[in-house]
Design a protein around this motif. Structure first.
Motif, PDB file in Angstrom:
ATOM      1  N   GLU A 198       2.629   1.809   3.314  1.00 49.40           N
ATOM      2  CA  GLU A 198       3.725   0.849   3.506  1.00 49.40           C
ATOM      3  C   GLU A 198       4.959   1.280   2.724  1.00 49.40           C
ATOM      4  OE1 GLU A 198       1.979  -2.809   2.246  1.00 49.40           O
ATOM      5  OE2 GLU A 198       1.081  -3.225   4.197  1.00 49.40           O
TER       6      GLU A 198
ATOM      7  N   PRO B  77      -3.225  -1.488  -9.472  1.00 46.79           N
ATOM      8  CA  PRO B  77      -3.932  -1.700  -8.204  1.00 46.79           C
ATOM      9  C   PRO B  77      -4.661  -3.044  -8.244  1.00 46.79           C
ATOM     10  CG  PRO B  77      -5.067  -0.074  -9.528  1.00 46.79           C
ATOM     11  CD  PRO B  77      -3.826  -0.445 -10.273  1.00 46.79           C
TER      12      PRO B  77
ATOM     13  N   THR C  10       0.854  -1.178   0.000  1.00 43.64           N
ATOM     14  CA  THR C  10       0.000   0.000   0.000  1.00 43.64           C
ATOM     15  C   THR C  10       0.891   1.229   0.000  1.00 43.64           C
ATOM     16  OG1 THR C  10      -0.112   0.123   2.405  1.00 43.64           O
ATOM     17  CG2 THR C  10      -1.777  -1.223   1.303  1.00 43.64           C
ATOM     18  N   LEU C  11       0.306   2.387  -0.272  1.00 46.32           N
ATOM     19  CA  LEU C  11       1.084   3.621  -0.293  1.00 46.32           C
ATOM     20  C   LEU C  11       1.693   3.944   1.072  1.00 46.32           C
ATOM     21  CD1 LEU C  11       2.015   5.822  -2.180  1.00 46.32           C
ATOM     22  CD2 LEU C  11      -0.071   7.075  -1.680  1.00 46.32           C
TER      23      LEU C  11
ATOM     24  N   GLN D  29      -7.510  -4.262  -1.710  1.00 47.06           N
ATOM     25  CA  GLN D  29      -7.387  -3.334  -0.588  1.00 47.06           C
ATOM     26  C   GLN D  29      -6.952  -4.078   0.651  1.00 47.06           C
ATOM     27  OE1 GLN D  29     -10.890  -0.970   0.031  1.00 47.06           O
ATOM     28  NE2 GLN D  29     -10.095   0.602  -1.332  1.00 47.06           N
ATOM     29  N   ARG D  30      -6.141  -3.393   1.448  1.00 43.10           N
ATOM     30  CA  ARG D  30      -5.677  -3.946   2.717  1.00 43.10           C
ATOM     31  C   ARG D  30      -5.804  -2.852   3.762  1.00 43.10           C
ATOM     32  NH1 ARG D  30       0.173  -5.189   2.110  1.00 43.10           N
ATOM     33  NH2 ARG D  30      -0.582  -6.740   0.646  1.00 43.10           N
TER      34      ARG D  30
ATOM     35  N   HIS E 211      -6.621   0.616   2.468  1.00 43.62           N
ATOM     36  CA  HIS E 211      -5.722   1.235   1.499  1.00 43.62           C
ATOM     37  C   HIS E 211      -5.571   0.321   0.293  1.00 43.62           C
ATOM     38  CE1 HIS E 211      -4.477   4.349   4.315  1.00 43.62           C
ATOM     39  NE2 HIS E 211      -4.397   3.401   5.233  1.00 43.62           N
ATOM     40  N   THR E 212      -5.410   0.919  -0.870  1.00 38.30           N
ATOM     41  CA  THR E 212      -5.257   0.157  -2.104  1.00 38.30           C
ATOM     42  C   THR E 212      -3.888  -0.499  -2.156  1.00 38.30           C
ATOM     43  OG1 THR E 212      -6.675   1.771  -3.195  1.00 38.30           O
ATOM     44  CG2 THR E 212      -5.422   0.291  -4.615  1.00 38.30           C
ATOM     45  N   VAL E 213      -3.855  -1.768  -2.526  1.00 40.12           N
ATOM     46  CA  VAL E 213      -2.606  -2.513  -2.673  1.00 40.12           C
ATOM     47  C   VAL E 213      -2.178  -2.443  -4.130  1.00 40.12           C
ATOM     48  CG1 VAL E 213      -1.516  -4.782  -2.486  1.00 40.12           C
ATOM     49  CG2 VAL E 213      -3.207  -4.072  -0.802  1.00 40.12           C
ATOM     50  N   TYR E 214      -0.936  -2.037  -4.350  1.00 42.47           N
ATOM     51  CA  TYR E 214      -0.378  -1.939  -5.689  1.00 42.47           C
ATOM     52  C   TYR E 214       0.642  -3.045  -5.873  1.00 42.47           C
ATOM     53  CZ  TYR E 214      -2.510   2.630  -5.429  1.00 42.47           C
ATOM     54  OH  TYR E 214      -3.411   3.642  -5.274  1.00 42.47           O
TER      55      TYR E 214
END
Length: 80
Positions: free
Chosen positions: A32, A61, A29-30, A64-65, A68-71
């Motif tokens: 992280e 993307p 995520t951003l 979500q975790r 927050h969006t997981v990339y």
């Protein structure tokens, strides 16, 4: 020559985010990537780099975790 330096700078832009995501194939995520939820200044500086990487097609993307969006890197996306 100026065009070449512009291309080089655009490559280095996504490299920040791509380098972080290469270390973690499960995605990040951003917050992280920035080193924590309270690192707002780092999050703000990484956001345009992430947008550039998404536009270039190297990052996507996926889910979500914790809200927050997981990339994730496209090269780590496999068959589902």
């Amino acid at each position: 020559m100026s065009r070449r330096t512009a291309e080089d700078s655009s490559n280095s832009i996504d490299n920040k985010v791509v380098k972080l995501l290469e270390k973690n194939p499960l995605g990040m995520t951003l917050p992280e990537m920035a080193g924590g939820i309270r690192q707002l200044k780092k999050i703000r500086t990484l956001r345009p780099f992430l947008a550039q990487a998404i536009r270039s097609g190297s990052v996507m993307p996926i889910s979500q975790r914790a809200g927050h969006t997981v990339y994730r890197l496209v090269k780590y996306l496999g068959k589902r």
